[in-house]
Design a protein around this motif. Structure first.
Motif, PDB file in Angstrom:
ATOM      1  N   PHE A  30     -19.791  -5.667   6.592  1.00  0.00           N
ATOM      2  CA  PHE A  30     -19.373  -6.964   7.129  1.00  0.00           C
ATOM      3  C   PHE A  30     -18.049  -6.831   7.884  1.00  0.00           C
ATOM      4  CE2 PHE A  30     -22.115  -8.408   3.553  1.00  0.00           C
ATOM      5  CZ  PHE A  30     -23.023  -9.139   4.299  1.00  0.00           C
ATOM      6  N   ASP A  31     -17.162  -5.952   7.370  1.00  0.00           N
ATOM      7  CA  ASP A  31     -15.873  -5.745   8.034  1.00  0.00           C
ATOM      8  C   ASP A  31     -16.074  -5.097   9.411  1.00  0.00           C
ATOM      9  OD1 ASP A  31     -14.585  -6.779   5.806  1.00  0.00           O
ATOM     10  OD2 ASP A  31     -14.399  -4.802   4.853  1.00  0.00           O
ATOM     11  N   GLU A  32     -17.002  -4.137   9.469  1.00  0.00           N
ATOM     12  CA  GLU A  32     -17.275  -3.463  10.745  1.00  0.00           C
ATOM     13  C   GLU A  32     -17.828  -4.455  11.775  1.00  0.00           C
ATOM     14  OE1 GLU A  32     -19.846  -0.125  10.297  1.00  0.00           O
ATOM     15  OE2 GLU A  32     -18.774   0.640   8.535  1.00  0.00           O
ATOM     16  N   ILE A  33     -18.743  -5.296  11.316  1.00  0.00           N
ATOM     17  CA  ILE A  33     -19.360  -6.273  12.232  1.00  0.00           C
ATOM     18  C   ILE A  33     -18.321  -7.279  12.703  1.00  0.00           C
ATOM     19  CG2 ILE A  33     -21.078  -8.122  12.406  1.00  0.00           C
ATOM     20  CD1 ILE A  33     -22.820  -6.541  10.429  1.00  0.00           C
ATOM     21  N   THR A  34     -17.475  -7.715  11.763  1.00  0.00           N
ATOM     22  CA  THR A  34     -16.429  -8.687  12.119  1.00  0.00           C
ATOM     23  C   THR A  34     -15.486  -8.102  13.168  1.00  0.00           C
ATOM     24  OG1 THR A  34     -16.524  -9.690   9.927  1.00  0.00           O
ATOM     25  CG2 THR A  34     -14.520 -10.075  11.212  1.00  0.00           C
ATOM     26  N   LYS A  35     -15.117  -6.849  12.971  1.00  0.00           N
ATOM     27  CA  LYS A  35     -14.203  -6.180  13.908  1.00  0.00           C
ATOM     28  C   LYS A  35     -14.832  -6.094  15.297  1.00  0.00           C
ATOM     29  CE  LYS A  35     -11.583  -1.875  14.446  1.00  0.00           C
ATOM     30  NZ  LYS A  35     -11.306  -0.537  13.859  1.00  0.00           N
ATOM     31  N   GLU A  36     -16.120  -5.762  15.343  1.00  0.00           N
ATOM     32  CA  GLU A  36     -16.797  -5.632  16.637  1.00  0.00           C
ATOM     33  C   GLU A  36     -16.901  -6.991  17.327  1.00  0.00           C
ATOM     34  OE1 GLU A  36     -20.893  -3.796  18.621  1.00  0.00           O
ATOM     35  OE2 GLU A  36     -20.551  -3.599  16.456  1.00  0.00           O
ATOM     36  N   ILE A  37     -17.201  -8.023  16.553  1.00  0.00           N
ATOM     37  CA  ILE A  37     -17.313  -9.373  17.136  1.00  0.00           C
ATOM     38  C   ILE A  37     -15.996  -9.786  17.782  1.00  0.00           C
ATOM     39  CG2 ILE A  37     -17.600 -11.829  16.583  1.00  0.00           C
ATOM     40  CD1 ILE A  37     -19.597 -10.938  14.384  1.00  0.00           C
ATOM     41  N   LYS A  38     -14.922  -9.577  17.057  1.00  0.00           N
ATOM     42  CA  LYS A  38     -13.609 -10.002  17.563  1.00  0.00           C
ATOM     43  C   LYS A  38     -13.170  -9.169  18.765  1.00  0.00           C
ATOM     44  CE  LYS A  38     -11.884 -12.051  13.269  1.00  0.00           C
ATOM     45  NZ  LYS A  38     -10.870 -12.020  12.201  1.00  0.00           N
ATOM     46  N   SER A  39     -13.549  -7.906  18.782  1.00  0.00           N
ATOM     47  CA  SER A  39     -13.145  -7.045  19.909  1.00  0.00           C
ATOM     48  C   SER A  39     -13.840  -7.459  21.207  1.00  0.00           C
ATOM     49  CB  SER A  39     -13.468  -5.583  19.595  1.00  0.00           C
ATOM     50  OG  SER A  39     -14.868  -5.373  19.593  1.00  0.00           O
ATOM     51  N   LEU A  40     -15.026  -8.037  21.083  1.00  0.00           N
ATOM     52  CA  LEU A  40     -15.780  -8.424  22.269  1.00  0.00           C
ATOM     53  C   LEU A  40     -15.316  -9.752  22.864  1.00  0.00           C
ATOM     54  CD1 LEU A  40     -19.390  -7.411  21.145  1.00  0.00           C
ATOM     55  CD2 LEU A  40     -18.073  -6.372  22.992  1.00  0.00           C
ATOM     56  N   LYS A  41     -14.595 -10.540  22.051  1.00  0.00           N
ATOM     57  CA  LYS A  41     -14.093 -11.845  22.513  1.00  0.00           C
ATOM     58  C   LYS A  41     -15.221 -12.674  23.154  1.00  0.00           C
ATOM     59  CE  LYS A  41      -9.301 -10.481  23.251  1.00  0.00           C
ATOM     60  NZ  LYS A  41      -9.372  -9.256  22.426  1.00  0.00           N
ATOM     61  N   LEU A  42     -16.242 -12.927  22.370  1.00  0.00           N
ATOM     62  CA  LEU A  42     -17.429 -13.632  22.835  1.00  0.00           C
ATOM     63  C   LEU A  42     -17.261 -15.142  22.757  1.00  0.00           C
ATOM     64  CD1 LEU A  42     -19.951 -11.390  20.877  1.00  0.00           C
ATOM     65  CD2 LEU A  42     -19.626 -11.367  23.355  1.00  0.00           C
TER      66      LEU A  42
ATOM     67  N   ASN B 236     -19.516 -17.141  21.831  1.00  0.00           N
ATOM     68  CA  ASN B 236     -20.190 -17.595  20.611  1.00  0.00           C
ATOM     69  C   ASN B 236     -19.657 -16.870  19.377  1.00  0.00           C
ATOM     70  OD1 ASN B 236     -21.254 -15.146  21.409  1.00  0.00           O
ATOM     71  ND2 ASN B 236     -23.344 -15.605  20.725  1.00  0.00           N
ATOM     72  N   GLU B 237     -18.371 -16.485  19.440  1.00  0.00           N
ATOM     73  CA  GLU B 237     -17.739 -15.751  18.341  1.00  0.00           C
ATOM     74  C   GLU B 237     -17.804 -16.531  17.037  1.00  0.00           C
ATOM     75  OE1 GLU B 237     -13.159 -14.876  17.362  1.00  0.00           O
ATOM     76  OE2 GLU B 237     -13.905 -13.652  19.028  1.00  0.00           O
ATOM     77  N   LYS B 238     -17.525 -17.858  17.090  1.00  0.00           N
ATOM     78  CA  LYS B 238     -17.506 -18.670  15.859  1.00  0.00           C
ATOM     79  C   LYS B 238     -18.875 -18.684  15.190  1.00  0.00           C
ATOM     80  CE  LYS B 238     -13.709 -21.732  17.185  1.00  0.00           C
ATOM     81  NZ  LYS B 238     -13.314 -23.148  17.446  1.00  0.00           N
ATOM     82  N   SER B 239     -19.935 -18.732  16.013  1.00  0.00           N
ATOM     83  CA  SER B 239     -21.286 -18.727  15.455  1.00  0.00           C
ATOM     84  C   SER B 239     -21.563 -17.423  14.722  1.00  0.00           C
ATOM     85  CB  SER B 239     -22.312 -18.910  16.579  1.00  0.00           C
ATOM     86  OG  SER B 239     -23.631 -18.768  16.094  1.00  0.00           O
ATOM     87  N   LEU B 240     -21.182 -16.302  15.328  1.00  0.00           N
ATOM     88  CA  LEU B 240     -21.426 -15.000  14.711  1.00  0.00           C
ATOM     89  C   LEU B 240     -20.594 -14.818  13.446  1.00  0.00           C
ATOM     90  CD1 LEU B 240     -21.508 -12.834  17.959  1.00  0.00           C
ATOM     91  CD2 LEU B 240     -23.463 -13.424  16.525  1.00  0.00           C
ATOM     92  N   LEU B 241     -19.323 -15.236  13.507  1.00  0.00           N
ATOM     93  CA  LEU B 241     -18.470 -15.106  12.319  1.00  0.00           C
ATOM     94  C   LEU B 241     -18.964 -16.012  11.196  1.00  0.00           C
ATOM     95  CD1 LEU B 241     -14.926 -14.881  13.975  1.00  0.00           C
ATOM     96  CD2 LEU B 241     -16.241 -13.034  12.914  1.00  0.00           C
ATOM     97  N   GLY B 242     -19.541 -17.167  11.587  1.00  0.00           N
ATOM     98  CA  GLY B 242     -20.137 -18.048  10.585  1.00  0.00           C
ATOM     99  C   GLY B 242     -21.291 -17.360   9.877  1.00  0.00           C
ATOM    100  N   LEU B 243     -22.119 -16.602  10.629  1.00  0.00           N
ATOM    101  CA  LEU B 243     -23.221 -15.863  10.019  1.00  0.00           C
ATOM    102  C   LEU B 243     -22.700 -14.747   9.113  1.00  0.00           C
ATOM    103  CD1 LEU B 243     -25.802 -15.531  12.955  1.00  0.00           C
ATOM    104  CD2 LEU B 243     -26.071 -16.851  10.857  1.00  0.00           C
ATOM    105  N   VAL B 244     -21.564 -14.115   9.523  1.00  0.00           N
ATOM    106  CA  VAL B 244     -20.952 -13.082   8.676  1.00  0.00           C
ATOM    107  C   VAL B 244     -20.551 -13.680   7.340  1.00  0.00           C
ATOM    108  CG1 VAL B 244     -18.990 -11.522   8.392  1.00  0.00           C
ATOM    109  CG2 VAL B 244     -20.165 -11.658  10.603  1.00  0.00           C
ATOM    110  N   ALA B 245     -19.885 -14.864   7.389  1.00  0.00           N
ATOM    111  CA  ALA B 245     -19.426 -15.516   6.160  1.00  0.00           C
ATOM    112  C   ALA B 245     -20.610 -15.882   5.268  1.00  0.00           C
ATOM    113  CB  ALA B 245     -18.626 -16.769   6.510  1.00  0.00           C
ATOM    114  N   ILE B 246     -21.668 -16.426   5.865  1.00  0.00           N
ATOM    115  CA  ILE B 246     -22.856 -16.774   5.077  1.00  0.00           C
ATOM    116  C   ILE B 246     -23.481 -15.512   4.491  1.00  0.00           C
ATOM    117  CG2 ILE B 246     -25.200 -17.724   5.216  1.00  0.00           C
ATOM    118  CD1 ILE B 246     -24.115 -19.655   7.381  1.00  0.00           C
ATOM    119  N   GLY B 247     -23.481 -14.418   5.269  1.00  0.00           N
ATOM    120  CA  GLY B 247     -24.026 -13.154   4.788  1.00  0.00           C
ATOM    121  C   GLY B 247     -23.260 -12.631   3.590  1.00  0.00           C
ATOM    122  N   ARG B 248     -21.931 -12.729   3.624  1.00  0.00           N
ATOM    123  CA  ARG B 248     -21.111 -12.288   2.484  1.00  0.00           C
ATOM    124  C   ARG B 248     -21.478 -13.096   1.236  1.00  0.00           C
ATOM    125  NH1 ARG B 248     -16.483  -9.179   3.809  1.00  0.00           N
ATOM    126  NH2 ARG B 248     -15.939  -9.159   6.034  1.00  0.00           N
TER     127      ARG B 248
END
Length: 677
Positions: free
Chosen positions: A594-606, A608-620
């Protein structure tokens, strides 16, 4: 020694004089003239071509007869020339040859004494040649006599007969008019005039004259010969009226009906049957044609082919039920058909059976049998590559291929086959055709090459539309394969070809797309025309040159295609990973992922970043397994999430099945609010 030479010479002469068939000598035209002069003989010259059927018949069936040799060899220097080779073209021009075969009797000085166009049986042909041998009945003599204007009626008749035999149409018509002006009916009834009548066409004045004076002609000429003349002309007229696009066929057939009613021919019944069949066909009388077809008992004079022609003429007007009435006739038709034509009859009835079938008629053939049939019939193969467990395959089989309109299209255009890709020769064919998904449909040319390929089914008319692309050279897969293999690297072509291969799950699609990518300038790469290279992850997988170019030029891609579109492409792999985590309740990954995915999401500055980070949180929370924590996380993050709501509901609803009633109620509110819109 001298005696031995004499014996050999006599044997050679004996072979030449009494050997079978006409002795056509291999001489040039000048050599033939010299020999004719030396031996004081006329020349018999056969002017032929290699493609002419009557020429071959004369060469193989007539001139090879012993009687032919006995007649020609002592009387002539016999030579033959192919009018398209060697001296032939020059001779054709010199003697104004317009049809083949043409035969000349030439004097030793090279002048023309007589001409005959067309062959025939030996006795009749010899009779025509004998006219040419007699100076006073030869064409040249009669031509000169006519020009002097000193011909009596008998000579004019003889002249027109010779003109007809020489195919001198314009002069024959001129003489015919002259004869008509001086001949009385009693003259035309005589045997001398009969050869002219025999050359007359159906409906001509001479033909009508015979019909109206049958008794006299039967007496003077003989009923058998008169019957043969009338039967031949009437049969020919019926045949001509039954051909494609004849002129006023019904009027012709009605006239034949009237003429036939005035005769009592030996084959009156056969001609009446043939006429009725032709009339029914022209009038599109389906019931009458089918009824008459059932009455045929023999196949003299190819009557069976007349039946087939009549059936073909009413096919468009006949229903499937009408055509089914013909199917029981197959055994009878085969029994009266010559051995070398029985396969044609079997194929004809098989095609009738296919035409009466509702839905696609899939034939039970091995692939080799099907290819052989495709070559014979010059039809393409349509092959359904399916598996027993494939839902779309079953839908096509049970719902689409059973439709009448779909069957009518496929049955008329293809030999249709289906193979289970997991049984029999299916696995081998799957490799041969490159089948990677089900259903796959392959269209094969009669030579065995692939014309087109489709993956996935569709509704009736829509699927037919997709199949029709096979008939469009710009869209057919086989055309694209050929162009690519021949070196075509046009950018528009590569773009189309790569996307076609991708739709067929062909692994070579990425190679074609990579070729295209490498051929583009940086400016072209960021244009919307080539966005598909970057939009499809198959063409720009993680770590590829295409993906690196996309990441390095995001601002340009954003301007050309829109930031939301670009960000959605960049987030596809991340979102897919997160949805798979939810589907497996996080059991397959370590928490550190989850940490790796979060880091990649933030590095891309997308965007729809909030949507992806929301899925990370739900996944945790899913991975943790605490239901209250999971529910709290969903209440907080779900408003931000933009993903497939149906999948999310399916994956997450299972987590609360072991919860309390309060927890279940709490989840139901979340699902109702965010996942059931």
């Amino acid at each position: 020694m001298r005696n031995l030479i004499t014996i050999i010479t006599l044997l050679m002469f004996s072979y030449s004089a009494f050997g079978q068939g006409v002795n056509f000598e291999h001489l040039t035209f000048d050599e033939a003239l010299a020999k004719a002069k030396a031996e004081n003989k006329p020349i018999f010259m056969d002017c032929y071509t290699s493609w002419c059927g009557p020429c071959k018949y004369m060469a193989e069936k007539v001139f090879t007869q012993e009687k032919a040799g006995e007649f020609f060899n002592p009387k002539f220097v016999c030579v033959k020339f192919d009018m398209e080779k060697g001296e032939g073209p020059e001779l054709a021009k010199r003697f104004e040859i317009k049809a083949f075969p043409t035969f000349f009797i030439l004097r030793p000085d090279g002048s023309m004494q007589h001409k005959i166009v067309g062959g025939g049986e030996l006795e009749d042909f010899i009779a025509r040649v004998e006219k040419g041998l007699n100076e006073k009945t030869s064409l040249d003599y009669l031509n000169k006599a006519y020009e002097k204007g000193k011909m009596n009626k008998k000579q004019l008749i003889a002249y027109q007969i010779v003109l007809n035999e020489a195919y001198e149409k314009s002069k024959s018509e001129e003489v015919s008019k002259k004869l008509d002006s001086i001949l009385k009916d009693k003259d035309k009834l005589k045997k001398e005039y009969w050869p002219i009548i025999k050359k007359s066409s159906y409906g001509s004045d001479n033909f009508k004259f015979v019909i109206n004076n049958l008794a006299a002609f039967n007496k003077n000429i003989g009923k058998k010969e008169v019957d043969a003349f009338l039967s031949g002309k009437i049969h020919g007229a019926i045949g001509n009226a039954s051909r494609i696009n004849p002129k006023d066929p019904l009027s012709v057939l009605k006239q034949v009906q009237e003429d036939l009613s005035k005769t009592d021919l030996e084959d009156q019944a056969r001609l009446t049957f043939t006429l009725e069949l032709a009339l029914a066909a022209q009038e599109k009388d389906v019931d009458k044609v089918i009824s008459l077809a059932g009455q045929i008992e023999h196949n003299e004079n190819n009557e069976l082919w007349g039946v087939f022609n009549a059936i073909n003429s009413i096919r468009a007007n006949a229903t499937k039920e009408d055509l089914k009435r013909l199917l029981p006739l197959e055994e009878k038709f085969i029994s009266i058909t010559p051995e070398n034509s029985k396969d044609f009859v079997r194929n004809y009835f098989e095609n009738l059976s296919i035409a009466t079938h509702v839905g696609v008629y899939f034939q039970d053939l091995t692939y080799e049998e099907a290819l052989k049939k495709a070559k014979q019939q010059q039809k393409r193969l349509f092959i359904d590559c399916y598996t027993s467990w494939c839902g779309p395959c079953q839908y096509m089989a049970n719902k689409v291929f059973t439709q009448e309109s779909v069957g009518d299209f496929f049955n008329s255009n293809f030999i249709c086959l289906k193979y289970d890709m997991e049984k029999g020769e299916g696995p081998e064919l799957g490799k041969k055709f490159g089948v990677r998904a089900y259903p796959t449909f392959v269209i094969i040319n009669p030579d065995g090459s692939i014309l087109h390929k489709l993956v996935g089914g569709g509704e009736g008319e829509q699927f037919i539309g997709r199949v029709k692309e096979a008939f469009d050279n710009e869209k057919a897969l086989g055309t694209s394969i050929k162009k690519y293999n021949e070196g075509c690297r046009d950018k528009a072509f590569l773009a189309s070809y790569a996307q076609t291969l991708l739709g067929l799950y062909d692994p070579s699609a990425k190679d074609v797309a990579n070729e295209l990518f490498n051929s583009l300038s940086d400016e072209e790469r960021v244009s919307p025309d080539y966005w598909f290279i970057f939009a499809k992850k198959e063409f720009s997988p993680k770590g590829s040159a295409a993906e690196k170019f996309l990441l390095a030029n995001r601002a340009k891609f954003n301007n050309a295609n829109g930031q939301e579109v670009v960000d959605l492409r960049l987030s596809q792999d991340l979102q897919k990973q997160l949805m798979e985590i939810l589907a497996t309740k996080g059991q397959a990954i370590e928490t550190s992922k989850f940490d790796e995915i979060t880091k990649e999401i933030k590095s891309l500055k997308l965007s729809n970043e909030k949507s992806l980070l929301g899925l990370v949180a739900i996944g945790r929370a899913v991975k943790n397994g605490n239901i209250d924590r999971f529910l709290t996380t969903c209440e907080r993050e779900m408003p931000k999430v933009k993903a497939n709501k149906r999948q999310l509901n399916y994956y997450l609803s299972q987590l609360t099945t072991r919860g309390s009633d309060a927890q279940k109620a709490r989840w139901n509110k979340i699902a109702e609010k965010y996942l059931q819109q």
